[in-house]
Design a protein around this motif. Sequence first.
Motif, PDB file in Angstrom:
ATOM      1  N   GLU A  18      16.026  14.633  19.541  1.00 29.11           N
ATOM      2  CA  GLU A  18      15.891  14.350  18.120  1.00 29.11           C
ATOM      3  C   GLU A  18      17.043  13.476  17.615  1.00 29.11           C
ATOM      4  N   PHE A  19      18.263  13.738  18.088  1.00 28.37           N
ATOM      5  CA  PHE A  19      19.407  12.923  17.667  1.00 28.37           C
ATOM      6  C   PHE A  19      19.247  11.468  18.132  1.00 28.37           C
ATOM      7  N   ILE A  20      18.721  11.294  19.337  1.00 29.55           N
ATOM      8  CA  ILE A  20      18.480   9.933  19.845  1.00 29.55           C
ATOM      9  C   ILE A  20      17.408   9.244  19.002  1.00 29.55           C
ATOM     10  N   LEU A  30       7.470   5.921  18.182  1.00 28.55           N
ATOM     11  CA  LEU A  30       8.645   6.226  18.996  1.00 28.55           C
ATOM     12  C   LEU A  30       8.700   7.709  19.357  1.00 28.55           C
ATOM     13  N   ALA A  31       8.869   7.985  20.640  1.00 24.94           N
ATOM     14  CA  ALA A  31       9.092   9.359  21.114  1.00 24.94           C
ATOM     15  C   ALA A  31      10.240   9.327  22.107  1.00 24.94           C
ATOM     16  N   VAL A  32      10.997  10.425  22.169  1.00 24.78           N
ATOM     17  CA  VAL A  32      12.129  10.514  23.090  1.00 24.78           C
ATOM     18  C   VAL A  32      11.968  11.747  23.963  1.00 24.78           C
ATOM     19  N   VAL A  33      12.124  11.563  25.253  1.00 24.35           N
ATOM     20  CA  VAL A  33      12.048  12.667  26.209  1.00 24.35           C
ATOM     21  C   VAL A  33      13.355  12.705  27.005  1.00 24.35           C
ATOM     22  N   ILE A  34      13.985  13.882  27.072  1.00 25.55           N
ATOM     23  CA  ILE A  34      15.182  14.046  27.899  1.00 25.55           C
ATOM     24  C   ILE A  34      14.727  14.249  29.341  1.00 25.55           C
ATOM     25  N   ASP A  35      15.139  13.342  30.212  1.00 28.22           N
ATOM     26  CA  ASP A  35      14.714  13.369  31.606  1.00 28.22           C
ATOM     27  C   ASP A  35      15.556  14.342  32.427  1.00 28.22           C
TER      28      ASP A  35
END
Length: 305
Positions: A201-203, A219-224
Motif C-alpha cells: 500500500e505504501f508503494i 495500478l496494483a502492487v504485489v510484494i514478491d
Amino acid sequence: MSENQPGEFRSGFVCFVGRPNTGKSTLTNALVGEKIAITSNRPQTTRHTIRGIVNRPDAQIILVDTPGLHRPRTLLGQRLNDLVRDTYSEVDVVCICVPADEAIGPGDRWIIDQVRTMAPKTTIVGIVTKIDRVTPDKVAEQLLALSRLLGGNSEVVPVSAKKGEQLDILADVLVSLMEPGPAFYPDGELTDEPEQVLMAEFIREAALEGVRDELPHSLAVVIDEVIPREDSDPPIVDVYAILYVERDSQKGIIIGHRGSRLKAVGTQARQQIERLLGCKVYLDLRVKVAKDWQRDPKQLRRMGF
C-alpha cells in the motif's frame, strides 16, 4: 446514548463509509495516531478493509477503513463494493463521512440508502470532514443538512483530521455507543494488517502521486519477496515488489524519463517501509503489464482481490 459507568471498559467496531475521497483514510490515521491507511486525492485509493485500533484507558475502538462505495464499472469495482457491504452488518457503528466543502448530493443519499438497506439495525453517526477548509457558517450548514438527511436520532460530529480538531469529541461519541466488553487486541497494537499488505500500500500511494487520471485504478502492487539479510549489522531487509499496470503506456508513466519517477517512488515508499519495519530496507521495484487485470478474475485473485 448511555454513559460509561466508572471502571467500565467498552469496545466495538466502527466503519467509515462515504463517497470516494471524503477523508476516511486520513481520519482513520488521525484517530489511530499512526499511518496505517494510505491517502491520495484520487478516488478509490483504498482497496482493503484496514483495521486501525484506538486504545484508550476506558475503551478500545476498532476502526474499519473501507474502499469508497461507488457504482462499479469493473469486476474489481464490484468486489470492492461487496467488501464494503459485508462490513456494514459486522460493525457496531457506521459513520457516514461527508466533506464540509462539497454539497450533499445523490451519491451521498445513495450510500445512506445502501447502509440502511444492508444493515437496518446498525447505529449511524454522521461526520462532517475537512472542516478546516470552510468557514464556521458553512460547517454549521453542512451539519444541519446531514442531520436532516440522517434523522434526529443520529449524532452528527464535525472534524478536521488534518488539523486534529474534534477528534476527541468523535472518539467520545463512538465509545458512548458501544457496549461494555473486553479489548480485542493487546494494548499498544495499532493495526492487524499484515506487514506485506502495508508495504504494498505504501508503494502504491507513492506511485499515485501526481499521475494522470487514468492510472490510479489500473495500478496494483504485489510484494514478491521479503528477505532479511544474514549477518547484517545494522539489520537490513531486502523487499522485492512488482507494480502491475494494464497498458504499456501506463508502464512508461510509472517509470518516467530514464527511470526518474520510479526512483522517486522507491525513495518515498522505502522511508515509509523502514518506519514500519524499524530497520534499513533495500527496495527493488519492477513494473509489469497485466492487460485488463481489473476485469480478469484469475489476475484479480493473484493480486489479492
